[in-house]
Design a protein around this motif. Sequence first.
Motif, PDB file in Angstrom:
ATOM      1  N   ARG A   4       0.819  -1.342  -0.023  1.00  0.00           N
ATOM      2  CA  ARG A   4       0.076  -0.149   0.036  1.00  0.00           C
ATOM      3  C   ARG A   4       0.986   1.204   0.041  1.00  0.00           C
ATOM      4  N   THR A  30      -5.317   3.981   7.152  1.00  0.00           N
ATOM      5  CA  THR A  30      -6.160   3.119   7.621  1.00  0.00           C
ATOM      6  C   THR A  30      -6.262   2.804   9.211  1.00  0.00           C
ATOM      7  N   CYS A 114      -8.645   4.059  -5.782  1.00  0.00           N
ATOM      8  CA  CYS A 114      -8.379   2.843  -4.742  1.00  0.00           C
ATOM      9  C   CYS A 114      -9.460   2.942  -3.707  1.00  0.00           C
ATOM     10  N   LEU A 115      -9.662   1.749  -3.231  1.00  0.00           N
ATOM     11  CA  LEU A 115     -10.673   1.427  -2.076  1.00  0.00           C
ATOM     12  C   LEU A 115      -9.414   0.495  -1.135  1.00  0.00           C
ATOM     13  N   ARG A 116      -9.127   1.042   0.023  1.00  0.00           N
ATOM     14  CA  ARG A 116      -8.334   0.443   0.903  1.00  0.00           C
ATOM     15  C   ARG A 116      -9.213  -0.022   2.269  1.00  0.00           C
ATOM     16  N   ILE A 117      -9.164  -1.326   2.561  1.00  0.00           N
ATOM     17  CA  ILE A 117      -9.794  -1.785   3.787  1.00  0.00           C
ATOM     18  C   ILE A 117      -9.028  -2.004   4.817  1.00  0.00           C
ATOM     19  N   GLY A 121     -12.587  -3.256   9.135  1.00  0.00           N
ATOM     20  CA  GLY A 121     -13.413  -3.187   7.754  1.00  0.00           C
ATOM     21  C   GLY A 121     -13.848  -1.826   7.392  1.00  0.00           C
ATOM     22  N   PHE A 122     -13.399  -0.904   7.879  1.00  0.00           N
ATOM     23  CA  PHE A 122     -13.510   0.463   7.279  1.00  0.00           C
ATOM     24  C   PHE A 122     -12.818   0.591   5.913  1.00  0.00           C
ATOM     25  N   GLY A 123     -13.787   1.346   5.055  1.00  0.00           N
ATOM     26  CA  GLY A 123     -13.305   1.460   3.788  1.00  0.00           C
ATOM     27  C   GLY A 123     -12.725   2.734   3.526  1.00  0.00           C
ATOM     28  N   ARG A 125     -11.613   5.575   0.556  1.00  0.00           N
ATOM     29  CA  ARG A 125     -11.505   5.609  -0.862  1.00  0.00           C
ATOM     30  C   ARG A 125     -10.673   6.591  -0.892  1.00  0.00           C
ATOM     31  N   GLU A 173     -12.250  10.842  -1.193  1.00  0.00           N
ATOM     32  CA  GLU A 173     -13.182  10.573  -1.764  1.00  0.00           C
ATOM     33  C   GLU A 173     -13.970  11.822  -2.385  1.00  0.00           C
TER      34      GLU A 173
END
Length: 233
Positions: A4, A30, A114-117, A121-123, A125, A173
């Motif tokens: 990442r 994250t 990009c979508l990072r988890i 569990g939080f996303g 963007r 986002e």
Amino acid sequence: MAIRALDYTPPTDICFADYLSALLTADRETVPDDTRYHYRDRLKESFKKYGIEPNSNTLDGTWDIPLNNFSYERTHFESLVRDPTEVFRFLWDNRVALGIDERAYTRVQSVRPCLRIAPDGFGLRETVAEYVQLTRVRADELQQLFPPIGKPPTMPKNVEVTLYGGGTLIFDEYGRIKYHIYNRIFSQLQAERIEYLWRYGYYSDSSKNVNPFAKMHLRRAAEFSNHFIGEEF
């Protein structure tokens, strides 16, 4: 975490200090709260043992958040997350705030949503956009630039030198800029790069202009093919 971090590095001349700041920043995005394990502090301590400090001015080693007032008047969010032309328009409208030098050719190299988890569990963007800058000068013109760039003493004056620079833009986002991670095209970093390439024959031996990783994989592919040509099925 390590993979990442690559999205938070400059597109040219990456050094270990850049990667360390990218590593810390990517993880903080994250996992904002690291008070339980303090593993980011341990990462910094481990790098420091090798003489590597974060290449940023913040206390925690993460990249600085730009404080400039950027113009979004001509920016269209839907296009910004995928269209290099839209990103270039943003760059040009904000070239002063971003410190982009108009003397060099500038091209947006990639735009990646990009979508990072996160572990919880939080996303997250984001949109990662990379631009590169380049210009070609003769070796004897390096000292005439502003700021001046040093030339290796033994390099002939008529050798053509290509200078590279560029940056990575991280948008949130909502299409607002979060980070600008860059290497200036006219800086003393170029002198170090030119000195290194000249020392190892890049400008004097055309065979060394070919990417060594590409040559290695091509050689391995040829060896792999030759192995199976002699096999009986």
